[in-house]
Structures are given as structure tokens and as C-alpha cells.
Design a protein around this motif. Structure first.
Motif, PDB file in Angstrom:
ATOM      1  N   ARG A 176      54.064  44.927  53.976  1.00  0.00           N
ATOM      2  CA  ARG A 176      52.590  46.333  54.651  1.00  0.00           C
ATOM      3  C   ARG A 176      51.490  45.899  53.649  1.00  0.00           C
ATOM      4  N   HIS A 177      51.869  45.698  52.598  1.00  0.00           N
ATOM      5  CA  HIS A 177      50.167  45.615  51.864  1.00  0.00           C
ATOM      6  C   HIS A 177      50.524  44.239  51.710  1.00  0.00           C
ATOM      7  N   MET A 178      48.683  43.474  51.065  1.00  0.00           N
ATOM      8  CA  MET A 178      49.047  42.655  50.549  1.00  0.00           C
ATOM      9  C   MET A 178      47.311  43.132  49.763  1.00  0.00           C
ATOM     10  N   ALA A 179      47.464  41.723  48.718  1.00  0.00           N
ATOM     11  CA  ALA A 179      46.349  42.003  47.453  1.00  0.00           C
ATOM     12  C   ALA A 179      46.196  40.609  47.005  1.00  0.00           C
ATOM     13  N   VAL A 180      44.781  40.652  47.537  1.00  0.00           N
ATOM     14  CA  VAL A 180      44.264  39.136  47.105  1.00  0.00           C
ATOM     15  C   VAL A 180      43.506  39.489  46.143  1.00  0.00           C
ATOM     16  N   GLY A 181      43.297  38.444  45.165  1.00  0.00           N
ATOM     17  CA  GLY A 181      42.064  37.779  44.183  1.00  0.00           C
ATOM     18  C   GLY A 181      41.723  37.100  44.078  1.00  0.00           C
ATOM     19  N   GLY A 182      40.120  36.786  44.163  1.00  0.00           N
ATOM     20  CA  GLY A 182      39.182  35.663  44.213  1.00  0.00           C
ATOM     21  C   GLY A 182      39.001  35.250  42.735  1.00  0.00           C
ATOM     22  N   ARG A 183      38.948  33.948  41.981  1.00  0.00           N
ATOM     23  CA  ARG A 183      38.044  33.257  41.224  1.00  0.00           C
ATOM     24  C   ARG A 183      37.267  33.409  40.637  1.00  0.00           C
ATOM     25  N   LYS A 184      36.249  34.115  41.655  1.00  0.00           N
ATOM     26  CA  LYS A 184      35.078  34.748  40.829  1.00  0.00           C
ATOM     27  C   LYS A 184      34.638  35.931  40.792  1.00  0.00           C
ATOM     28  N   GLY A 185      35.796  37.294  40.911  1.00  0.00           N
ATOM     29  CA  GLY A 185      35.839  38.128  40.667  1.00  0.00           C
ATOM     30  C   GLY A 185      36.078  39.275  41.707  1.00  0.00           C
ATOM     31  N   HIS A 186      36.390  39.273  42.700  1.00  0.00           N
ATOM     32  CA  HIS A 186      36.730  39.856  44.132  1.00  0.00           C
ATOM     33  C   HIS A 186      38.005  40.037  44.453  1.00  0.00           C
ATOM     34  N   LEU A 187      38.424  41.394  43.892  1.00  0.00           N
ATOM     35  CA  LEU A 187      39.909  42.226  44.491  1.00  0.00           C
ATOM     36  C   LEU A 187      39.767  42.931  45.768  1.00  0.00           C
ATOM     37  N   ALA A 188      41.143  42.863  46.247  1.00  0.00           N
ATOM     38  CA  ALA A 188      40.604  43.599  47.710  1.00  0.00           C
ATOM     39  C   ALA A 188      42.348  43.997  48.126  1.00  0.00           C
ATOM     40  N   ILE A 189      43.068  45.431  48.926  1.00  0.00           N
ATOM     41  CA  ILE A 189      43.778  45.638  49.520  1.00  0.00           C
ATOM     42  C   ILE A 189      43.745  45.961  50.662  1.00  0.00           C
ATOM     43  N   GLU A 216      52.618  49.746  46.751  1.00  0.00           N
ATOM     44  CA  GLU A 216      51.169  49.343  46.856  1.00  0.00           C
ATOM     45  C   GLU A 216      50.205  50.256  46.349  1.00  0.00           C
ATOM     46  N   LEU A 217      50.986  51.744  45.421  1.00  0.00           N
ATOM     47  CA  LEU A 217      49.098  52.538  44.305  1.00  0.00           C
ATOM     48  C   LEU A 217      48.835  51.520  42.923  1.00  0.00           C
ATOM     49  N   PHE A 218      49.537  50.899  43.007  1.00  0.00           N
ATOM     50  CA  PHE A 218      49.308  49.822  41.541  1.00  0.00           C
ATOM     51  C   PHE A 218      49.454  48.757  41.336  1.00  0.00           C
ATOM     52  N   PHE A 219      48.639  48.079  41.222  1.00  0.00           N
ATOM     53  CA  PHE A 219      48.349  46.598  41.012  1.00  0.00           C
ATOM     54  C   PHE A 219      47.641  45.819  39.752  1.00  0.00           C
ATOM     55  N   ALA A 220      47.870  44.795  39.771  1.00  0.00           N
ATOM     56  CA  ALA A 220      47.526  43.801  37.939  1.00  0.00           C
ATOM     57  C   ALA A 220      46.770  42.713  37.925  1.00  0.00           C
ATOM     58  N   ALA A 221      45.536  42.927  37.429  1.00  0.00           N
ATOM     59  CA  ALA A 221      45.180  41.401  37.592  1.00  0.00           C
ATOM     60  C   ALA A 221      44.621  40.535  36.502  1.00  0.00           C
ATOM     61  N   ALA A 222      45.140  39.480  36.441  1.00  0.00           N
ATOM     62  CA  ALA A 222      44.735  38.954  35.134  1.00  0.00           C
ATOM     63  C   ALA A 222      43.617  38.509  35.078  1.00  0.00           C
ATOM     64  N   GLN A 223      42.530  38.944  34.346  1.00  0.00           N
ATOM     65  CA  GLN A 223      41.940  38.630  34.084  1.00  0.00           C
ATOM     66  C   GLN A 223      41.222  37.509  33.131  1.00  0.00           C
ATOM     67  N   LYS A 224      39.102  37.072  32.911  1.00  0.00           N
ATOM     68  CA  LYS A 224      39.021  36.227  31.731  1.00  0.00           C
ATOM     69  C   LYS A 224      39.811  36.802  30.840  1.00  0.00           C
ATOM     70  N   LYS A 225      39.502  38.098  29.855  1.00  0.00           N
ATOM     71  CA  LYS A 225      40.078  38.220  28.575  1.00  0.00           C
ATOM     72  C   LYS A 225      41.140  38.836  28.515  1.00  0.00           C
ATOM     73  N   TYR A 226      41.335  39.979  29.096  1.00  0.00           N
ATOM     74  CA  TYR A 226      42.470  40.780  28.980  1.00  0.00           C
ATOM     75  C   TYR A 226      43.364  40.783  30.481  1.00  0.00           C
ATOM     76  N   THR A 227      44.379  41.882  30.579  1.00  0.00           N
ATOM     77  CA  THR A 227      45.351  42.103  31.838  1.00  0.00           C
ATOM     78  C   THR A 227      44.388  43.739  32.776  1.00  0.00           C
ATOM     79  N   TYR A 228      44.612  43.564  33.441  1.00  0.00           N
ATOM     80  CA  TYR A 228      44.356  45.158  33.684  1.00  0.00           C
ATOM     81  C   TYR A 228      44.780  45.310  34.831  1.00  0.00           C
ATOM     82  N   ILE A 229      45.049  47.082  34.973  1.00  0.00           N
ATOM     83  CA  ILE A 229      46.084  47.362  35.936  1.00  0.00           C
ATOM     84  C   ILE A 229      44.798  48.799  36.784  1.00  0.00           C
ATOM     85  N   TYR A 230      44.846  47.814  37.830  1.00  0.00           N
ATOM     86  CA  TYR A 230      43.750  49.325  38.959  1.00  0.00           C
ATOM     87  C   TYR A 230      45.105  50.385  40.232  1.00  0.00           C
TER      88      TYR A 230
END
Length: 584
Positions: A176-189, A216-230
Motif C-alpha cells: 500500500r505504501h512506498m518509502a523513497v530516499g534520495g542520496r542527497k537527503g530527500h525522504l518521502a512516503i 507504514e507508521l515507522f521507517f528507518a533511514a541509513a544516513q551519512k553518520k548514523y541511522t535514524y528512525i522516523y
């Protein structure tokens, strides 16, 4: 029996325009209109049911109900728990009655499951079909879009964001839902059902991977230095500093574990319910960005630069399995939904299909390079490299994959990830200039189970499912290569018998052999000398296993005694490095 389609077809054939124009054929028809109608209907039924006609009479017509029952029997065998137990040999009436009732219960449950699949799951997946010398891989997306309905045509789109790519993506288990992440910092659901943007945010740093958690309420992103949960609103909930600079993320939904591999080759397992670190291991095989979870047993597989694939579980510091798959670095990895087939791609431009039940040799070796691989729910294999996507299909069911579809995006776009959308005939493609969605007929499961994944679930159903999944959460110890061993009884170890016990067993076997009764034979075959000879042969057969075991033990002891000392084996120049005895 369905009469309406037959009658409608019959009335269409009985029109003057549809009758043959051959005068000979028309002259053979009866002159009476009623008989003519009956004759035409009889011929039509014979052609439809595949019945031969002899002397103007129909031999046999197979009823439609028999066909349905045969189909139900085939489906019922799929749900039965093997062959039924043989209860005739049981003498205990109580036990025999209990087992009989249980076998009846198994049969009723399999019958209900077969009827449910037949009548409540009517949707059937359809693949591309061609005629003559046409090829399915020559059909383009523009041709497919002209033939599908409006709702399906909306699932075919291109999102171009050249300033924020390359993009990676992930779907929820329901699609039902899709999470996308751009290399230059763009996150979207994105809500794929309504094609609405739920939330987007800019984190202003490198994003290497994104993954949904249990819903779909929570997703994790592997960023430059750490991993964050949103959360779904874009609010930062946690910063996982222990994971380090993560390259790839995977979520084990049945165990609520977030697995990650960082640039130093460290594998981490984080429990997202309690927040504790379950496992932290150094792989010792260098940096890798190829990571995938087996959906069957939740084992994490890593592809390394040496061409090996290692499989891990959170309770072991050593890999469960290491396979040398390629002569060059492993570039992509994917698992079949049944968990028994694995596809790997190497930098030497080879794609190999493996059967995880026997790893002595690959099932198929396909020429071609792949930067990313993914299996669909119906077993289609998609590979992406450069600006080209190819979908492979197993036509024969023997893991022999061949070309099914081809798709090329704009020249110059570099594909980073391909991922099939669950329960839809859709393939998501993340590339350097955004992401795209293409139609792949026959890739998704047409019927969904609302207890497993419901694309149309409400907020109340989502809450109930979350509570139920937390109560059914599996501990990390249940992750193993063969999960069917859980609950089985380990066979007892053989006891090391003493010398006296072994002698007592041999004497008991000899006494049992002496009491052996021989058949009475005539014509000189029952002489006392021959009877004694037969008895000696039986006694020697009974003593043979014990004597063989005794000889093996004596040989092992002799080998230990004959082991040469270090002074006689080592040369003179190396004798000073030999290990000295404790007595000296």
C-alpha cells in the motif's frame, strides 16, 4: 451446469450469417426447424466437450460437476498433511478411535481450504501471451498501457527529480505504501493506492538506504553518520549511534529486528520493541553493500568482494554458511519467496541460480551483469543494470529462467534498485534521476490474505494487527537455516560402554544365536554335522559386529602409539623450536 454461455454461443451460431455457405453442408441438415436446432446444438456440445460422434449418436458427455470435483480433489491434496496413517494395524481401540477422529478433522480442514481457494479466491494471475513467432520481451510498456484498464494504467509513471538522486525505495508488506530516499537527503512516503504524498522531508545529508519497520507508521533511514528512525509525520524518534555509518538496512518483521551492515563490515541486530542490541559481529570479510533477508527462515545473507555469500543469525558470532558463488565480487543478491531459491550476480557478468537445499552446484548460469536483483511473489526475477531492466521467467517450473520482458529507461539514467510491489503487477525502479513504475503482468499475487497483509486495512485493523504481531513476536533464537527443526526431539547420544558391558552384550547375542531353531529338512540335509555347522555360522554372524568394533578401537590405539616424535620428524635446524614435554 452453466447453460447460459452455451446457449448464447449456440444462438449466435444458429444465425444465418454464422452458418456455413457450403450448399452440400446445408443439404445435409434436417428440413424440420426443430430437428435442425437439435442437430446444431448436439454438434456444438460435442465440439465443446471434446466428444466423438459415431453413427449420429453422442457417446459420452463429461458433466461439469465431475470436472469441479476433480479440481477440488487436486487442491485438497495440496492441503493434506501427507498420507493418512495406517490404523488397521492398531489393536488399542481407544487410540485407534482418537487417531481416526484426528484424520477426519485433517480431511475436513483440507476440504474447507480447497473450497475456499476455489470459490473465495477467484482471481487468477495472467502473464503475457503471444502467438506465432512473436516474443513477449518485444512488447513495450506503451503497448501494455493501451490494453489495461484505467486503474492499472495509473500505476505506470515516471517521477523525475534530477537534483536529489539516485533514489532507493521500499514497500510495506501489503504494497500500500512506498518509502523513497534520495542520496542527497530527500525522504518521502507515498500512498500508492490513492497516489497521494503522505509526507516528505529534507534531512540535508547523505541517505544510503530506507526501510519500513513493522508497518507504514515507522521507517528507518541509513544516513551519512548514523541511522535514524522516523514516524509517518517525519518526526525523528531515535538516533541509532551504535550502528555506525550504515550502508544497507533490512527489517525482520516476525522478530522485530533491524539488521544493518556498516562500511567497516560490522553486522548489527537491534530489537525495535525494547531498544536493546541483540547482536554485534565483525564479519571479517571486508566492506559490503549487498544484503538480503531470506523470507523463509529470517537468515541474513551478505555478498562480499571475494565472491562469497555468508549467512548469519543474531545468536552466532560465526556465519552459519559460506558459499563461494563467483570468481569476482558479488554485486546483487535476491531470495525467492519460498526461501529455497537464491539468485546471485557477480562482477564477472554472471547471474547464478542456487538451490539452498543442495549447494554443490548452481541450478543455472545466466550470462549478464546485474547491479540489483529481486524476485516477485509469483517467481519472476528482475535484474537492473545501467539504464536497462530485464525480467526473467521460469516457464517450465524447473528453475530454467529465460527472457520474459525488457524495459529501457532514458539513456544515461543509472538504475540503483528494482523492487516488485506486493499484490500488484508492478515493478518499482529507483534510478539516478528519480524513480519509475512499470507494469509486469503476472508478477504479483492476485489474492491477498487479510490476516497476513491487507492493502485496504483501516486504522482499527492496523492497531489490532500490531498488537497481535507483538504478542506473536519470535525470539532471536528461532532463527536458523532449517526452522522445521524447532520443536523436534534431538536423538539421544550413544553411551560409551565399558569393556565389561560390551562383553556382556556379546555373550547375550551368542546365547540368543544358540537358541535359534532351524527348519527340519530331508534328504540328508538335516544331519547333525550340518546342523552344528549352521549353528556355528549363526554364532559367528552374531559376534562379528562386536569383533569389528573391537578391532577398530585397537587400530586407533596402535596409531596413537606409532605417532612419531618431533625429534625424528623435524630436521636438525628446527628441533630447537619443537615443543618440549611438561616433565622437562
Amino acid at each position: 451446469m452453466k447453460v447460459k454461455p452455451f446457449l448464447s454461443e449456440f444462438f449466435r451460431l444458429s444465425q444465418p450469417s454464422s452458418l456455413p455457405h457450403n450448399s452440400r453442408h446445408l443439404s445435409r441438415l434436417p428440413s424440420d426447424p426443430g430437428r435442425q436446432l437439435h442437430h446444431t446444438l448436439r454438434n456444438f456440445l460435442a465440439s465443446k466437450m471434446g466428444v466423438e460422434e459415431e453413427n449420429g449418436t453422442l457417446e459420452k458427455i463429461v458433466p461439469l460437476t465431475d470436472q469441479i470435483f476433480d479440481e477440488l480433489d487436486i487442491k485438497k491434496k495440496k492441503y493434506l498433511r501427507g498420507e493418512g496413517a495406517n490404523l488397521k494395524a492398531l489393536n488399542d481401540k481407544k487410540l485407534k478411535g482418537q487417531l481416526t477422529n484426528r484424520e477426519e478433522l485433517y480431511g475436513k480442514s483440507a476440504d474447507v481450504a480447497a473450497k475456499t481457494e476455489k470459490w473465495l479466491m477467484p482471481s487468477v494471475g495472467g502473464f503475457l501471451e503471444v502467438e506465432g513467432i512473436e516474443k513477449t520481451w518485444r512488447i513495450k510498456q506503451e503497448d501494455i498501457a493501451k490494453e489495461v484498464d484505467i486503474l492499472s494504467s495509473r500505476k505506470q509513471f515516471d517521477i523525475i527529480l534530477p537534483d536529489l538522486g539516485p533514489y532507493t525505495l521500499d514497500f510495506t508488506s501489503s504494497g500500500r505504501h512506498m518509502a523513497v530516499g534520495g542520496r542527497k537527503g530527500h525522504l518521502a512516503i507515498v500512498d500508492m493506492k490513492n497516489m497521494n504524498l503522505t509526507k516528505e522531508l529534507q534531512v540535508r545529508e547523505t541517505v544510503r538506504d530506507v526501510v519500513f519497520l513493522h508497518n507504514e507508521l515507522f521507517f528507518a533511514a541509513a544516513q551519512k553518520k548514523y541511522t535514524y528512525i522516523y514516524n509517518r509525520d517525519g518526526t525523528e524518534l531515535h538516533c541509532l549511534k551504535d550502528h555506525g555509518s550504515v550502508l544497507r538496512l533490512q527489517f525482520l518483521k516476525n522478530h522485530f529486528l533491524l539488521a544493518s551492515i556498516n562500511k567497516f563490515g560490522q553486522l548489527h541486530y537491534q530489537d525495535v520493541t525494547m531498544g536493546e542490541m541483540v547482536g554485534n559481529y565483525r564479519t571479517g570479510l571486508g566492506r559490503t553493500d549487498v544484503m538480503q533477508v531470506n523470507p523463509f527462515n529470517a537468515v541474513v545473507a551478505l555478498g562480499h568482494s571475494g565472491g562469497t555469500v555468508s549467512m548469519w543469525k543474531p545468536t552466532s558470532s560465526a556465519p552459519l554458511l559460506k558459499i563461494l558463488c563467483h570468481r569476482g565480487p558479488v554485486s546483487a543478491l535476491a531470495f525467492h519467496p519460498n526461501g529455497q531459491i537464491m539468485a546471485t550476480a557477480g562482477k564477472e557478468k554472471k547471474i547464478k541460480i542456487w538451490d539452498l537445499r543442495k549447494l554443490d552446484k548452481e541450478l543455472q548460469d545466466i550470462q549478464g551483469h546485474a547491479k540489483t536483483l529481486d524476485f516477485s511473489q509469483k517467481g519472476l526475477l528482475a535484474r537492473g543494470t545501467g539504464s536497462h531492466v530485464q525480467v526473467l521467467r521460469d516457464l517450465s517450473g524447473t528453475q530454467d529462467y529465460s527472457r520474459y520482458m525488457n524495459h529501457s529507461i532514458v539513456k544515461g539514467y543509472q538504475i540503483g534498485k528494482v523492487l516488485f510491489r506486493p499484490y500488484e503487477d508492478v515493478l518499482g525502479v529507483g534510478h539516478s534521476m528519480g524513480w519509475s513504475s512499470i507494469l509486469v503482468p503476472g508478477s504479483g499475487e492476485p489474492n491477498f490474505d487479510s490476516w497476513v497483509a491487507n492493502p485496504f486495512e483501516t486504522s482499527k485493523q492496523r492497531r489490532e494487527k500490531e498488537v497481535r504481531s507483538l504478542l506473536d513476536k519470535l525470539p532471536p533464537e528461532t532463527i536458523m537455516l532449517d526452522p522445521t527443526n524447532i520443536g523436534s526431539v534431538r536423538p539421544p547420544k550413544e553411551k560409551n560402554l565399558t569393556k565389561q558391558e560390551k562383553e556382556a552384550e556379546m555373550e547375550a547375542a551368542i546365547e540368543a544365536a544358540k537358541d535359534t531353531e532351524f527348519k527340519y529338512k530331508t534328504k540328508g540335509k538335516n544331519k547333525p554335522s550340518k546342523r552344528v555347522k549352521k549353528k556355528l555360522e549363526v554364532i559367528s554372524k552374531a559376534k562379528r559386529p562386536f569383533l569389528d568394533e573391537q578391532m577398530k578401537e585397537e587400530e586407533q590405539i596402535a596409531r596413537k602409539k606409532q605417532r612419531p616424535s618431533e625429534e625424528t620428524v623435524l630436521p636438525v635446524s628446527l628441533q630447537r623450536f619443537a615443543r618440549k614435554n611438561a616433565s622437562t
